[in-house]
Design a protein around this motif. Structure first.
Motif, PDB file in Angstrom:
ATOM      1  N   MET A   1       0.542  -1.270  -0.040  1.00  0.00           N
ATOM      2  CA  MET A   1      -0.125  -0.196   0.074  1.00  0.00           C
ATOM      3  C   MET A   1       1.279   1.488  -0.251  1.00  0.00           C
ATOM      4  N   PRO A   2       0.386   1.836  -1.140  1.00  0.00           N
ATOM      5  CA  PRO A   2       1.680   3.416  -0.887  1.00  0.00           C
ATOM      6  C   PRO A   2       1.571   3.828   0.497  1.00  0.00           C
ATOM      7  N   LEU A   3       2.204   4.851   0.520  1.00  0.00           N
ATOM      8  CA  LEU A   3       2.975   5.171   1.988  1.00  0.00           C
ATOM      9  C   LEU A   3       1.428   6.488   2.678  1.00  0.00           C
ATOM     10  N   GLN A   4       1.336   6.907   0.878  1.00  0.00           N
ATOM     11  CA  GLN A   4       0.436   8.040   1.410  1.00  0.00           C
ATOM     12  C   GLN A   4      -0.839   7.452   2.090  1.00  0.00           C
ATOM     13  N   ASP A   5      -0.943   6.506   1.944  1.00  0.00           N
ATOM     14  CA  ASP A   5      -2.868   5.963   1.915  1.00  0.00           C
ATOM     15  C   ASP A   5      -2.867   5.446   3.360  1.00  0.00           C
ATOM     16  N   LEU A   6      -1.470   5.468   4.313  1.00  0.00           N
ATOM     17  CA  LEU A   6      -0.999   5.074   5.687  1.00  0.00           C
ATOM     18  C   LEU A   6      -1.270   6.145   6.719  1.00  0.00           C
ATOM     19  N   VAL A   7      -1.290   7.201   6.302  1.00  0.00           N
ATOM     20  CA  VAL A   7      -1.039   8.518   7.258  1.00  0.00           C
ATOM     21  C   VAL A   7      -2.491   9.304   7.064  1.00  0.00           C
ATOM     22  N   THR A   8      -2.735  10.797   7.770  1.00  0.00           N
ATOM     23  CA  THR A   8      -3.854  10.804   7.647  1.00  0.00           C
ATOM     24  C   THR A   8      -3.199  12.916   7.751  1.00  0.00           C
ATOM     25  N   ALA A   9      -4.298  13.718   7.959  1.00  0.00           N
ATOM     26  CA  ALA A   9      -3.894  14.910   8.408  1.00  0.00           C
ATOM     27  C   ALA A   9      -3.573  15.469  10.034  1.00  0.00           C
ATOM     28  N   LYS A  11      -2.373  12.621  11.404  1.00  0.00           N
ATOM     29  CA  LYS A  11      -1.202  11.463  11.651  1.00  0.00           C
ATOM     30  C   LYS A  11      -0.123  11.393  10.632  1.00  0.00           C
ATOM     31  N   LEU A  12       0.652  12.189  10.660  1.00  0.00           N
ATOM     32  CA  LEU A  12       1.791  12.016  10.105  1.00  0.00           C
ATOM     33  C   LEU A  12       2.704  11.478   9.860  1.00  0.00           C
ATOM     34  N   VAL A  13       2.426  10.129  10.894  1.00  0.00           N
ATOM     35  CA  VAL A  13       4.166   8.673  10.547  1.00  0.00           C
ATOM     36  C   VAL A  13       2.326   7.842  11.041  1.00  0.00           C
ATOM     37  N   PRO A  14       2.778   6.741   9.934  1.00  0.00           N
ATOM     38  CA  PRO A  14       2.083   5.193  10.250  1.00  0.00           C
ATOM     39  C   PRO A  14       1.897   4.880  11.639  1.00  0.00           C
ATOM     40  N   LEU A  15       0.803   4.337  11.695  1.00  0.00           N
ATOM     41  CA  LEU A  15       1.037   4.210  13.327  1.00  0.00           C
ATOM     42  C   LEU A  15       1.397   3.079  14.119  1.00  0.00           C
ATOM     43  N   LEU A  73       9.222  -3.333  11.672  1.00  0.00           N
ATOM     44  CA  LEU A  73       9.576  -2.395  10.923  1.00  0.00           C
ATOM     45  C   LEU A  73      10.835  -1.889   9.597  1.00  0.00           C
ATOM     46  N   LYS A  74      11.684  -3.148   9.775  1.00  0.00           N
ATOM     47  CA  LYS A  74      11.914  -2.646   8.318  1.00  0.00           C
ATOM     48  C   LYS A  74      11.236  -3.399   7.121  1.00  0.00           C
ATOM     49  N   ALA A  75      10.405  -4.544   7.387  1.00  0.00           N
ATOM     50  CA  ALA A  75      10.242  -5.645   6.798  1.00  0.00           C
ATOM     51  C   ALA A  75       8.809  -4.405   6.259  1.00  0.00           C
ATOM     52  N   PHE A  76       8.287  -3.011   6.994  1.00  0.00           N
ATOM     53  CA  PHE A  76       6.889  -2.479   6.460  1.00  0.00           C
ATOM     54  C   PHE A  76       7.097  -1.795   5.511  1.00  0.00           C
ATOM     55  N   PHE A  77       8.489  -1.155   5.973  1.00  0.00           N
ATOM     56  CA  PHE A  77       9.430  -0.200   4.522  1.00  0.00           C
ATOM     57  C   PHE A  77      10.326  -0.898   2.688  1.00  0.00           C
ATOM     58  N   ALA A  78       9.832  -2.209   3.846  1.00  0.00           N
ATOM     59  CA  ALA A  78      10.559  -2.626   2.672  1.00  0.00           C
ATOM     60  C   ALA A  78       9.556  -3.223   1.187  1.00  0.00           C
ATOM     61  N   ASP A  79       8.120  -3.317   2.032  1.00  0.00           N
ATOM     62  CA  ASP A  79       7.030  -3.400   1.695  1.00  0.00           C
ATOM     63  C   ASP A  79       6.224  -2.268   0.838  1.00  0.00           C
ATOM     64  N   LEU A  80       6.843  -1.379   1.503  1.00  0.00           N
ATOM     65  CA  LEU A  80       6.565   0.228   0.463  1.00  0.00           C
ATOM     66  C   LEU A  80       6.359  -0.135  -0.838  1.00  0.00           C
ATOM     67  N   PRO A  81       5.715   0.289  -2.133  1.00  0.00           N
ATOM     68  CA  PRO A  81       5.626  -0.044  -3.477  1.00  0.00           C
ATOM     69  C   PRO A  81       6.938   0.968  -3.959  1.00  0.00           C
ATOM     70  N   ASP A  82       6.748   1.692  -3.306  1.00  0.00           N
ATOM     71  CA  ASP A  82       8.448   3.059  -3.715  1.00  0.00           C
ATOM     72  C   ASP A  82       8.991   3.126  -2.651  1.00  0.00           C
ATOM     73  N   PRO A  83       9.636   3.496  -2.708  1.00  0.00           N
ATOM     74  CA  PRO A  83      11.272   3.478  -1.059  1.00  0.00           C
ATOM     75  C   PRO A  83      10.486   4.838  -0.347  1.00  0.00           C
ATOM     76  N   VAL A 119       4.548  13.999   2.871  1.00  0.00           N
ATOM     77  CA  VAL A 119       4.166  12.561   3.027  1.00  0.00           C
ATOM     78  C   VAL A 119       5.620  11.550   3.422  1.00  0.00           C
ATOM     79  N   ASN A 120       6.035  11.659   2.234  1.00  0.00           N
ATOM     80  CA  ASN A 120       7.527  11.049   2.853  1.00  0.00           C
ATOM     81  C   ASN A 120       8.678  11.788   3.726  1.00  0.00           C
ATOM     82  N   TYR A 121       8.632  13.472   3.158  1.00  0.00           N
ATOM     83  CA  TYR A 121       9.056  14.400   4.187  1.00  0.00           C
ATOM     84  C   TYR A 121       9.321  13.959   5.887  1.00  0.00           C
ATOM     85  N   ASP A 122       7.909  13.506   5.543  1.00  0.00           N
ATOM     86  CA  ASP A 122       7.896  13.633   7.776  1.00  0.00           C
ATOM     87  C   ASP A 122       7.899  12.243   7.728  1.00  0.00           C
ATOM     88  N   VAL A 123       7.531  11.233   7.167  1.00  0.00           N
ATOM     89  CA  VAL A 123       8.041  10.112   7.875  1.00  0.00           C
ATOM     90  C   VAL A 123       9.685  10.065   8.107  1.00  0.00           C
TER      91      VAL A 123
END
Length: 220
Positions: A1-9, A11-15, A73-83, A119-123
């Protein structure tokens, strides 16, 4: 799932990222081999499954090890469609890293980071801030990694060392300093002084296996 779909205004970092980081910082910053020694794969997978079922999961109550949480945590970032660092900016980051003048190099890198999607910047800021905290305990946790190239190693190390400069309007840290003053103590920011580190890049699952090499969290 894209990072943008995992945050909100709000909650800037995925839970899941936030829960993993908080658990690691509360219970395991001094764990030897942090982000290097593999945790139990079953436990790691279960963290994601349990989180999918209940976003309010308390990782402490699950009695998992800090290495399993770091693995999740590492698996979460590895599974993102884009780094976390956009592919489109990799050439610019690597070219900027080659600039010989330190001040010019840091300002060039800072301008590139400003091009990240918000979103990428905040994370990215959140992750680098966490890695800076981890690095302060590197004499105990022995967090060292191998990278495919010295240039990738240099980029990640620079972001960690100069966290205040890149993200908190701080001054450039001179490596001759023992301790640099901390940035403001706001949520998600550093709460302890930063210690310049001699550290190879952290955070990407591939680094767990000797035959696979990248930077640790898959951030570059």
């Amino acid at each position: 799932m894209p990072l943008q779909d995992l945050v909100t205004a709000e909650k800037l970092v995925p839970l899941l990222v936030e829960k993993c980081v908080e658990f690691i910082e509360d219970t395991g910053l001094c764990t030897e081999g942090l982000y290097h020694v593999s945790g139990n794969k079953t436990d790691q997978d279960n963290i994601q499954k349990q989180f999918d079922q209940d976003h309010n999961i308390n990782l402490v109550s699950t009695e998992v090890t800090v290495n399993a949480v770091a693995g999740a945590l590492k698996a979460f970032f590895a599974d993102l469609p884009d780094p976390l660092t956009p592919y489109s900016l990799h050439p610019e980051l690597l070219e900027a890293a080659k600039i010989s003048d330190k001040t010019e190099r840091l300002h060039a890198l800072k301008e590139i980071v400003k091009k990240f999607h918000p979103v990428n910047y905040d994370v990215f800021r959140y992750v680098i801030t966490h890695l800076n905290r981890v690095s302060q305990q590197n004499k105990i946790n022995l967090m060292t990694f191998l990278s495919t190239t010295k240039i990738h190693q240099s980029v990640v190390e620079t972001f960690i060392q100069q966290c205040q400069f890149f993200f908190y309007n701080g001054e450039i840290v001179e490596m001759t300093n023992i301790v640099a003053p901390p940035p403001p103590s706001n949520p998600g920011q550093l709460v302890e002084p930063m210690v310049p580190l001699q550290l190879l890049p952290p955070l990407q699952p591939q680094l767990i296996q000797p035959q696979l090499q990248t930077d640790p969290l898959g951030i570059i």
